[in-house]
Motif scaffolding. Structure first.
Motif, PDB file in Angstrom:
ATOM      1  N   LEU A 118     -18.354 -17.388  32.184  1.00 46.46           N
ATOM      2  CA  LEU A 118     -19.098 -16.148  32.375  1.00 46.46           C
ATOM      3  C   LEU A 118     -19.764 -15.707  31.074  1.00 46.46           C
ATOM      4  N   LEU A 119     -20.942 -15.109  31.209  1.00 45.07           N
ATOM      5  CA  LEU A 119     -21.745 -14.713  30.063  1.00 45.07           C
ATOM      6  C   LEU A 119     -21.729 -13.207  29.877  1.00 45.07           C
ATOM      7  N   ARG A 120     -22.023 -12.793  28.671  1.00 43.86           N
ATOM      8  CA  ARG A 120     -22.246 -11.376  28.424  1.00 43.86           C
ATOM      9  C   ARG A 120     -23.654 -11.009  28.896  1.00 43.86           C
ATOM     10  N   PRO A 121     -23.887  -9.771  29.315  1.00 47.69           N
ATOM     11  CA  PRO A 121     -25.206  -9.391  29.842  1.00 47.69           C
ATOM     12  C   PRO A 121     -26.322  -9.644  28.834  1.00 47.69           C
ATOM     13  N   ALA A 122     -27.487 -10.017  29.349  1.00 43.30           N
ATOM     14  CA  ALA A 122     -28.649 -10.258  28.495  1.00 43.30           C
ATOM     15  C   ALA A 122     -29.152  -8.951  27.894  1.00 43.30           C
ATOM     16  N   VAL A 123     -29.608  -9.016  26.646  1.00 42.67           N
ATOM     17  CA  VAL A 123     -30.242  -7.851  26.021  1.00 42.67           C
ATOM     18  C   VAL A 123     -31.756  -7.933  26.134  1.00 42.67           C
ATOM     19  N   PHE A 124     -32.248  -9.132  26.527  1.00 37.96           N
ATOM     20  CA  PHE A 124     -33.695  -9.295  26.694  1.00 37.96           C
ATOM     21  C   PHE A 124     -33.961 -10.497  27.585  1.00 37.96           C
ATOM     22  N   ARG A 125     -35.011 -10.390  28.424  1.00 34.37           N
ATOM     23  CA  ARG A 125     -35.511 -11.514  29.214  1.00 34.37           C
ATOM     24  C   ARG A 125     -37.031 -11.566  29.066  1.00 34.37           C
ATOM     25  N   GLY A 126     -37.569 -12.758  28.950  1.00 32.21           N
ATOM     26  CA  GLY A 126     -39.011 -12.873  28.798  1.00 32.21           C
ATOM     27  C   GLY A 126     -39.468 -14.314  28.894  1.00 32.21           C
ATOM     28  N   VAL A 127     -40.707 -14.547  28.462  1.00 33.03           N
ATOM     29  CA  VAL A 127     -41.328 -15.874  28.529  1.00 33.03           C
ATOM     30  C   VAL A 127     -41.795 -16.270  27.136  1.00 33.03           C
ATOM     31  N   VAL A 128     -41.546 -17.512  26.750  1.00 28.01           N
ATOM     32  CA  VAL A 128     -41.952 -18.019  25.435  1.00 28.01           C
ATOM     33  C   VAL A 128     -43.469 -18.199  25.411  1.00 28.01           C
ATOM     34  N   GLN A 129     -44.126 -17.524  24.467  1.00 26.56           N
ATOM     35  CA  GLN A 129     -45.587 -17.575  24.361  1.00 26.56           C
ATOM     36  C   GLN A 129     -46.063 -18.569  23.301  1.00 26.56           C
ATOM     37  N   ALA A 130     -45.201 -18.859  22.320  1.00 27.45           N
ATOM     38  CA  ALA A 130     -45.592 -19.802  21.260  1.00 27.45           C
ATOM     39  C   ALA A 130     -44.333 -20.422  20.674  1.00 27.45           C
ATOM     40  N   ARG A 276       3.732 -19.223  22.989  1.00 32.88           N
ATOM     41  CA  ARG A 276       5.084 -19.463  22.499  1.00 32.88           C
ATOM     42  C   ARG A 276       6.016 -18.303  22.809  1.00 32.88           C
ATOM     43  N   GLY A 277       5.399 -17.125  23.043  1.00 28.70           N
ATOM     44  CA  GLY A 277       6.206 -15.952  23.367  1.00 28.70           C
ATOM     45  C   GLY A 277       6.260 -15.740  24.864  1.00 28.70           C
ATOM     46  N   GLN A 278       6.062 -14.505  25.280  1.00 25.29           N
ATOM     47  CA  GLN A 278       6.133 -14.188  26.699  1.00 25.29           C
ATOM     48  C   GLN A 278       4.792 -14.400  27.387  1.00 25.29           C
ATOM     49  N   ALA A 279       4.847 -14.531  28.721  1.00 24.58           N
ATOM     50  CA  ALA A 279       3.634 -14.730  29.509  1.00 24.58           C
ATOM     51  C   ALA A 279       2.681 -13.555  29.331  1.00 24.58           C
ATOM     52  N   SER A 280       1.395 -13.823  29.495  1.00 20.29           N
ATOM     53  CA  SER A 280       0.393 -12.793  29.298  1.00 20.29           C
ATOM     54  C   SER A 280      -0.669 -12.902  30.390  1.00 20.29           C
ATOM     55  N   THR A 281      -1.297 -11.778  30.725  1.00 20.98           N
ATOM     56  CA  THR A 281      -2.406 -11.761  31.672  1.00 20.98           C
ATOM     57  C   THR A 281      -3.701 -11.515  30.913  1.00 20.98           C
ATOM     58  N   LEU A 282      -4.662 -12.395  31.104  1.00 23.29           N
ATOM     59  CA  LEU A 282      -5.949 -12.284  30.414  1.00 23.29           C
ATOM     60  C   LEU A 282      -7.041 -11.935  31.427  1.00 23.29           C
ATOM     61  N   PRO A 283      -7.608 -10.728  31.359  1.00 22.27           N
ATOM     62  CA  PRO A 283      -8.715 -10.390  32.255  1.00 22.27           C
ATOM     63  C   PRO A 283     -10.029 -10.959  31.738  1.00 22.27           C
ATOM     64  N   LEU A 284     -10.603 -11.886  32.480  1.00 24.05           N
ATOM     65  CA  LEU A 284     -11.867 -12.523  32.112  1.00 24.05           C
ATOM     66  C   LEU A 284     -12.959 -12.004  33.035  1.00 24.05           C
ATOM     67  N   PHE A 285     -14.081 -11.600  32.475  1.00 24.24           N
ATOM     68  CA  PHE A 285     -15.154 -11.070  33.318  1.00 24.24           C
ATOM     69  C   PHE A 285     -16.493 -11.246  32.617  1.00 24.24           C
ATOM     70  N   GLY A 286     -17.564 -11.226  33.412  1.00 20.84           N
ATOM     71  CA  GLY A 286     -18.901 -11.379  32.863  1.00 20.84           C
ATOM     72  C   GLY A 286     -19.886 -11.759  33.949  1.00 20.84           C
ATOM     73  N   GLU A 287     -21.059 -12.200  33.512  1.00 21.07           N
ATOM     74  CA  GLU A 287     -22.165 -12.511  34.412  1.00 21.07           C
ATOM     75  C   GLU A 287     -22.204 -14.005  34.719  1.00 21.07           C
ATOM     76  N   LEU A 288     -22.450 -14.343  35.988  1.00 21.81           N
ATOM     77  CA  LEU A 288     -22.560 -15.742  36.371  1.00 21.81           C
ATOM     78  C   LEU A 288     -23.763 -16.390  35.713  1.00 21.81           C
ATOM     79  N   ARG A 289     -23.570 -17.625  35.302  1.00 19.62           N
ATOM     80  CA  ARG A 289     -24.667 -18.386  34.731  1.00 19.62           C
ATOM     81  C   ARG A 289     -25.437 -19.091  35.841  1.00 19.62           C
ATOM     82  N   ILE A 290     -26.771 -19.007  35.821  1.00 20.79           N
ATOM     83  CA  ILE A 290     -27.567 -19.581  36.899  1.00 20.79           C
ATOM     84  C   ILE A 290     -28.203 -20.907  36.528  1.00 20.79           C
TER      85      ILE A 290
END
Length: 375
Positions: A118-130, A276-290
């Motif tokens: 999963l990705l972090r949200p984009a801060v910009f989207r556009g088209v390469v001009q050069a 090595r210690g006790q079990a842990s829960t890791l919440p993973l979240f983000g944006e699907l990669r297309i």
């Protein structure tokens, strides 16, 4: 153009659970309707019927759908916008946001693999001009793209279309100006005209907060993470230092014990997590990669990039390619590799049993595997 993540997932600082947050103008439009939908399989979507918490923030109306992971350890969520111009109850047009996902990973004592599709949200989207010698130019009027790049975070370009779709290119933020984005490597001329997204990188601390696992005063007693370095064909180790008031990630062998939590975790990069210690829960979240990741070159320790289980037949590979899966992902008390090889007949074979696993969904999401392409 510039993005401000109007729909995103965040971890609630109090409950530790995941909230979905939608921000919009406080002005109500009679012909526009908003709804939030969830899915367990990306096929069937259901509207969330629970009323959100409402608040004003930065001049926007903020709707928070709390604890979306309370009833389901893994799922998908999106924002749906419907236009009903004639107000007859039947929308003339609908659109949806990028799909976001969450997974609460149970990290058990022992060793297990981990990857972050999963990705972090984009801060910009556009088209390469050069495309220049060491930079790309993205047309954005008089508004500076550089202003969207945080000075405290490393960002990258994700190529969304064209022959290089799926590639990721690191940005040198300090050297970028206006709408010229300086890259860490020489850009390919085929980037011209491609749609791109600019995103901040995931980091070790964001994926596995030091406070979520067990630290120690010495490396031999602490929980740790290992990244595979293809240059030396060995793992690089990071462990959680507990110096009393704080916990932080440090790199093994660093005499200064500097905070290494900002170590970048690249899309699909694999990790070996040792609890090595006790079990842990890791919440993973983000944006699907297309866009898919390009095929690996050389031996790589990586995830599939998918949030759904996949069979080996989905991998782009030639006969002779090999996969190694870590047995500890299924049983953390074990520590061995399960080996598979692509045969000339295009079937993936378990080298121990001879079983054809080509269509078996043995590649699990949020896990990692060794992939070695054919010579």
């Amino acid at each position: 153009g510039h993005h401000h993540a109007r729909f995103r997932l965040v971890q609630n600082a109090t409950s530790g659970l995941i909230d979905a947050v939608f921000s919009r103008s406080p002005i109500t439009l009679a012909d526009v309707r908003y709804s939030v939908e969830t899915s367990s399989d990306l096929q069937t979507w259901q509207a969330v019927t629970t009323a959100p918490r409402l608040a004003q923030a930065a001049g926007l109306l903020q709707s928070t759908f709390g604890s979306i992971d309370l009833q389901a350890a893994r799922g998908f969520i999106r924002l749906k916008v419907a236009l009903d111009a004639d107000l007859d109850g039947t929308p003339e047009a609908t659109t949806t946001s990028a799909i976001h996902a969450w997974s609460r990973m149970q990290a058990e004592p022992g060793r297990q693999t981990l990857s972050m599709p999963l990705l972090r949200p984009a801060v910009f989207r556009g088209v390469v001009q050069a495309v220049n010698e060491n930079s790309i130019v993205i047309l954005n009027g008089e508004t500076s793209i550089h202003a969207s790049l945080g000075t405290e975070e490393s960002c990258f370009v994700e190529v969304l279309s064209g022959p290089l779709a799926g590639r990721t290119l690191d940005i040198r933020t300090a050297e970028s100006t206006g709408n010229t984005v300086t890259l860490a490597s020489k850009p390919d001329a085929r980037l011209l005209g491609a749609r791109i997204a600019i995103r901040p990188h995931q980091t070790l601390e964001r994926i596995i907060p030091a406070v979520a696992v067990c630290g120690a005063s010495e490396a031999r007693a602490a929980d740790r993470v290992m990244f595979f370095d293809t240059a030396v064909n060995a793992f690089r180790v990071f462990w959680v230092k507990n110096d009393g008031p704080t916990l932080r990630w440090v790199r093994e062998g660093d005499a200064t014990l500097s905070d290494a939590g900002r170590r970048l975790v690249r899309p699909q990069e694999g990790m070996l997590l040792q609890i090595r210690g006790q079990a842990s829960t890791l919440p993973l979240f983000g944006e699907l990669r297309i866009t898919p990741e390009p095929p690996a070159t050389g031996t790589q320790f990586r995830g599939t990039g998918s949030v759904l289980p996949l069979p080996p037949s989905t991998l782009e590979a030639r006969p002779g390619a090999r996969i190694r899966l870590w047995s500890g992902d299924g049983d953390p008390s074990t520590a061995t590799y399960l080996n598979y090889q692509l045969q000339p007949a295009a079937s993936w074979m378990d080298t121990r049993t001879g079983l054809d696993v080509s269509t078996l969904k043995i590649l699990q999401p949020f896990r990692a595997h060794f992939f070695t392409p054919a010579n």
